[in-house]
Design an enzyme around this catalytic site. Sequence first.
Site, mmCIF file in Angstrom:
data_model
loop_
_atom_site.group_PDB
_atom_site.id
_atom_site.type_symbol
_atom_site.label_atom_id
_atom_site.label_comp_id
_atom_site.label_asym_id
_atom_site.label_seq_id
_atom_site.Cartn_x
_atom_site.Cartn_y
_atom_site.Cartn_z
ATOM 1 N N GLY A 149 24.072 -15.876 -9.043
ATOM 2 C CA GLY A 149 23.513 -14.649 -9.595
ATOM 3 C C GLY A 149 23.524 -14.557 -11.098
ATOM 4 O O GLY A 149 23.806 -13.504 -11.670
ATOM 5 N N ALA B 293 22.751 -13.284 -3.107
ATOM 6 C CA ALA B 293 24.183 -13.587 -3.006
ATOM 7 C C ALA B 293 24.838 -12.848 -1.847
ATOM 8 O O ALA B 293 25.662 -13.419 -1.116
ATOM 9 C CB ALA B 293 24.869 -13.206 -4.319
ATOM 10 N N ARG C 199 26.193 3.295 -18.202
ATOM 11 C CA ARG C 199 26.574 2.169 -17.332
ATOM 12 C C ARG C 199 27.881 2.465 -16.608
ATOM 13 O O ARG C 199 28.019 2.160 -15.409
ATOM 14 C CB ARG C 199 26.691 0.891 -18.170
ATOM 15 C CG ARG C 199 25.359 0.422 -18.735
ATOM 16 C CD ARG C 199 25.528 -0.688 -19.740
ATOM 17 N NE ARG C 199 26.018 -1.917 -19.124
ATOM 18 C CZ ARG C 199 26.416 -2.979 -19.841
ATOM 19 N NH1 ARG C 199 26.411 -2.919 -21.172
ATOM 20 N NH2 ARG C 199 26.831 -4.077 -19.250
ATOM 21 N N ASP D 47 31.667 -5.105 -14.980
ATOM 22 C CA ASP D 47 31.753 -3.937 -14.092
ATOM 23 C C ASP D 47 33.068 -3.881 -13.295
ATOM 24 O O ASP D 47 33.358 -2.852 -12.678
ATOM 25 C CB ASP D 47 30.557 -3.924 -13.127
ATOM 26 C CG ASP D 47 30.424 -5.205 -12.305
ATOM 27 O OD1 ASP D 47 29.278 -5.628 -12.006
ATOM 28 O OD2 ASP D 47 31.465 -5.801 -11.963
ATOM 29 N N HIS E 179 33.526 -11.749 -20.538
ATOM 30 C CA HIS E 179 32.884 -10.806 -21.469
ATOM 31 C C HIS E 179 33.549 -9.433 -21.496
ATOM 32 O O HIS E 179 32.947 -8.450 -21.945
ATOM 33 C CB HIS E 179 31.388 -10.689 -21.132
ATOM 34 C CG HIS E 179 30.647 -11.966 -21.308
ATOM 35 N ND1 HIS E 179 29.435 -12.212 -20.707
ATOM 36 C CD2 HIS E 179 30.947 -13.083 -22.014
ATOM 37 C CE1 HIS E 179 29.024 -13.439 -21.042
ATOM 38 N NE2 HIS E 179 29.920 -13.984 -21.821
#
Length: 249
Positions: A191, A235, A69, A104, A119
Site C-alpha cells: 500500500g 491490502a 486529519r 495515523d 514519519h
Amino acid sequence: MEQLRALASRIRTARTVTVMTGAGVSAASGVPTFRGPEGLWRSFRPEDLATPEAFERDPALVWEWYGWRRAKVASCRPNAAHDVLARWSRDDLKQVRIVTQNVDDLHLRAGTRELIRLHGSLWEVKCFNGCAVGARAWRDDRVPLPHPVPRCPHCGGPARPAVVWFGESLDESDVDRASDAASCELFLTVGTSAVVYPAAGFVRLARSRGAFTAEINLEPTPASSQVSLSILGAAEEVLPAIDQLLASV
Ligand code: BV8
C-alpha cells in the site's frame, strides 16, 4: 491465486520477515491516502502543507489541516490488513517487523508489536523552536485541540505536529531500526506508491542484502519492477487471504 500461494509459501519458510506499509493500508479504514483523489485538502497537496516553510508562513492553516486529519483518523478503526500484520508481529516463532510511513497510529491501535514509525505520529506534538525540553515529543489525543495553534508548555513558542516534514531528516534511530529490518529473508511492501525517500529505498536495500522482495498494491508503482513478486490487489483482502493460506496447512 497462484501468486498468493507463492507469497504464502515464502512467508511460511522465512524466519525473518519485514513489512513496509504506506497509506494504502489505511485506505479501507477511511483514512485518505496522499496521492489518491481524496488526498487533497481544500486545494492543497500534502507536499504544500507538510513542510517547515508552510508552518512558518501560516501555522494556523497547517494546524487546521492536521486537525482535520486527526478528527478523520479518530473516527476510523484499524482494518483487516492492520489486524493481520499486528498478529504476525506478535508471532514468537518468526521475527516479523512492521515499518510504516503512516502517521495515523492505526498499526498501534491494532496491537502491532515493536512498530517502526519512519514519519512520526499525528498524535504527538513537539516544540517548533526545538527548545531544550520541548524538542522531545509528547502525546496529545485531544480532538479538537483547544487552540488553533497549540503552544509549547516549556518555552511558550508554537508547538507543531511531531511528524517528519518534507525536507526534514528522519529520526536517526528510526532509520537505523528500519535499516536493520531490511536485513531479512522476506521484505514485503504494502500500500505505498514508493515515491517518497528514504522510505522508498528500503526495498532495494533489502534486495541488495539477499531478501526475497514482494509488493501488494492496488496499482503498479516504481517498486513493481524492483521486487521478485508484485501482487495487484487491496491490502485488506490480500493479507487476510494469505493469512488463511498460512493457517490452512
Ligand atoms: C529527507 C509525514 C533529508 C508528514 C511524510 C530522493 C529522490 C527524490 C526526492 C528526495 C530524495 N531524497 C529526499 C527527497 C525529498 C523528499 C521526497 O522523497 N520527495 C518525494 C515527494 C519525491 N523526501 C524528504 O523530504 C524526506 N526527508 O529526505 O531529508 C533530505 C532533506 C532534503 C533534501 C534531501 C534529503 C522526508 C520524507 C517524509 C515526509 N513526510 N509524512 C504528514 O503525513 O503530514 S511522507 C507521506 O507521504 C507519508 O508518510 C508517505 O511516506 C508518503 C505518501 O506515500 P504513500 O504512503 O505511499 O501514500 P500514497 O497516497 O502516495 O500511495 C498510496 C498507494 O496505495 C497508491 O499506490 C495506491 O494505489 C495504493 N492503495 C490505495 N488503496 C489501497 C492501496 N494499496 C493496497 N490496498 C488498498 N486498499
